[in-house]
Design a protein around this motif. Structure first.
Motif, PDB file in Angstrom:
ATOM      1  N   LEU A 193       0.866  -1.176   0.000  1.00 19.31           N
ATOM      2  CA  LEU A 193       0.000   0.000   0.000  1.00 19.31           C
ATOM      3  C   LEU A 193       0.902   1.226   0.000  1.00 19.31           C
ATOM      4  O   LEU A 193       1.855   1.307   0.776  1.00 19.31           O
ATOM      5  N   THR A 194       0.588   2.177  -0.858  1.00 19.74           N
ATOM      6  CA  THR A 194       1.378   3.399  -0.955  1.00 19.74           C
ATOM      7  C   THR A 194       0.596   4.592  -0.407  1.00 19.74           C
ATOM      8  O   THR A 194      -0.632   4.607  -0.443  1.00 19.74           O
ATOM      9  N   ALA A 207      -9.240  10.280  -5.295  1.00 19.15           N
ATOM     10  CA  ALA A 207      -8.506   9.132  -5.837  1.00 19.15           C
ATOM     11  C   ALA A 207      -7.713   8.421  -4.751  1.00 19.15           C
ATOM     12  O   ALA A 207      -6.615   7.912  -4.994  1.00 19.15           O
ATOM     13  N   ARG A 208      -8.279   8.386  -3.553  1.00 16.00           N
ATOM     14  CA  ARG A 208      -7.694   7.636  -2.455  1.00 16.00           C
ATOM     15  C   ARG A 208      -8.587   6.427  -2.164  1.00 16.00           C
ATOM     16  O   ARG A 208      -9.796   6.460  -2.416  1.00 16.00           O
ATOM     17  N   THR A 209      -7.991   5.365  -1.652  1.00 21.18           N
ATOM     18  CA  THR A 209      -8.721   4.143  -1.382  1.00 21.18           C
ATOM     19  C   THR A 209      -8.722   3.856   0.121  1.00 21.18           C
ATOM     20  O   THR A 209      -7.670   3.911   0.760  1.00 21.18           O
ATOM     21  N   THR A 268      -2.968   5.747  -1.374  1.00 22.33           N
ATOM     22  CA  THR A 268      -3.064   6.184  -2.770  1.00 22.33           C
ATOM     23  C   THR A 268      -3.257   5.006  -3.708  1.00 22.33           C
ATOM     24  O   THR A 268      -3.745   5.158  -4.826  1.00 22.33           O
ATOM     25  N   GLY A 269      -2.863   3.812  -3.249  1.00 24.58           N
ATOM     26  CA  GLY A 269      -3.050   2.640  -4.101  1.00 24.58           C
ATOM     27  C   GLY A 269      -2.483   1.375  -3.501  1.00 24.58           C
ATOM     28  O   GLY A 269      -1.862   1.379  -2.440  1.00 24.58           O
ATOM     29  N   ARG A 270      -2.711   0.264  -4.194  1.00 22.49           N
ATOM     30  CA  ARG A 270      -2.204  -1.056  -3.834  1.00 22.49           C
ATOM     31  C   ARG A 270      -1.546  -1.647  -5.067  1.00 22.49           C
ATOM     32  O   ARG A 270      -2.048  -1.491  -6.183  1.00 22.49           O
ATOM     33  N   ARG A 271      -0.480  -2.400  -4.859  1.00 26.95           N
ATOM     34  CA  ARG A 271       0.137  -3.085  -5.998  1.00 26.95           C
ATOM     35  C   ARG A 271       0.907  -4.303  -5.510  1.00 26.95           C
ATOM     36  O   ARG A 271       1.455  -4.309  -4.410  1.00 26.95           O
TER      37      ARG A 271
END
Length: 226
Positions: free
Chosen positions: A110-111, A135-137, A219-222
């Protein structure tokens, strides 16, 4: 209920390096809960550290591998173990919202994790669309627990957080009104006096506001290589 929020929260320190996060999870036995070799966590973290945009990222195990019920007791504060409130026996049935896709991998990053202090005194129903617009999760319960395991100072009395990316869906398809959160017990009611100051996984109503709860998001997951 927790005390009224103080005026100036203490900003949490930075997350440890990913290799240190992997070692922390191994020390706690999370790899065994997840059915993963310790070497897999280490290699994932090492590979991710070679990526330019992984600074400050949080290492997480997929909730299908390490559910909240197994992770919460690993939390510690003032020597006291974390726990799940007694009226949330279905904690592991709280699944990601349809708008919160997870990487199809046992380990992911997670960032840009943030506690969401600025949204204190918002309701979950108000916070979710605002985070989406930015645009946040929102974080899942398990992701919030991972964060506190790695960075205990993020859980500060009167400045704790909700994890509204996880919701329980009823048989009729509607969302259960409970929204999960992680905070610090006052040792009152069914928590028990012996649990005062322990980390606590609980819930609040989706339409209610609390001055002491922000809304944790990223801000996101990868996954590795994505």
């Amino acid at each position: 209920m927790p005390e009224t929020a103080s005026a100036t929260p203490v900003l949490p320190s930075s997350l440890p390096a990913l290799s240190a996060q992997a070692e922390r999870l191994i020390e706690l036995g999370v790899h065994e809960i997840a059915g993963l070799p310790a070497a897999e966590l280490r290699s994932f973290a090492e590979a991710a550290e070679d990526t330019a945009d992984c600074d400050g990222a949080l290492l997480a195990v997929h909730p299908d591998r390490a559910p909240a019920s197994a992770l919460a007791p690993l939390l510690r504060r003032d020597g006291k173990a974390g726990f799940i409130v007694v009226d949330m026996p279905d904690v592991d049935l709280f699944a990601p919202l349809d708008t919160v896709p997870l990487p199809d991998a046992p380990l992911y990053l997670l960032t840009g994790v943030d506690r969401g202090d600025r949204m204190a005194d918002w309701s979950p129903n108000e916070a979710l669309p605002a985070l989406t617009a930015e645009a946040r999760t929102p974080l899942l319960i398990t992701e919030g627990i991972h964060w506190v395991l790695q960075q205990p100072t993020v859980l500060e009395r009167n400045h704790c957080f909700m994890t509204i990316g996880s919701r329980l869906r009823k048989a009729n398809g509607a969302l259960d009104a409970r929204t999960p959160a992680i905070w610090i017990s006052n040792g009152t009611g069914r928590d028990g006096r012996e649990r005062r100051d322990a980390p606590k996984v609980g819930w609040c109503w989706a339409g209610n506001r609390h001055t002491w709860l922000g809304f944790a998001s990223a801000t996101g997951r990868r996954s590795q290589g994505s």
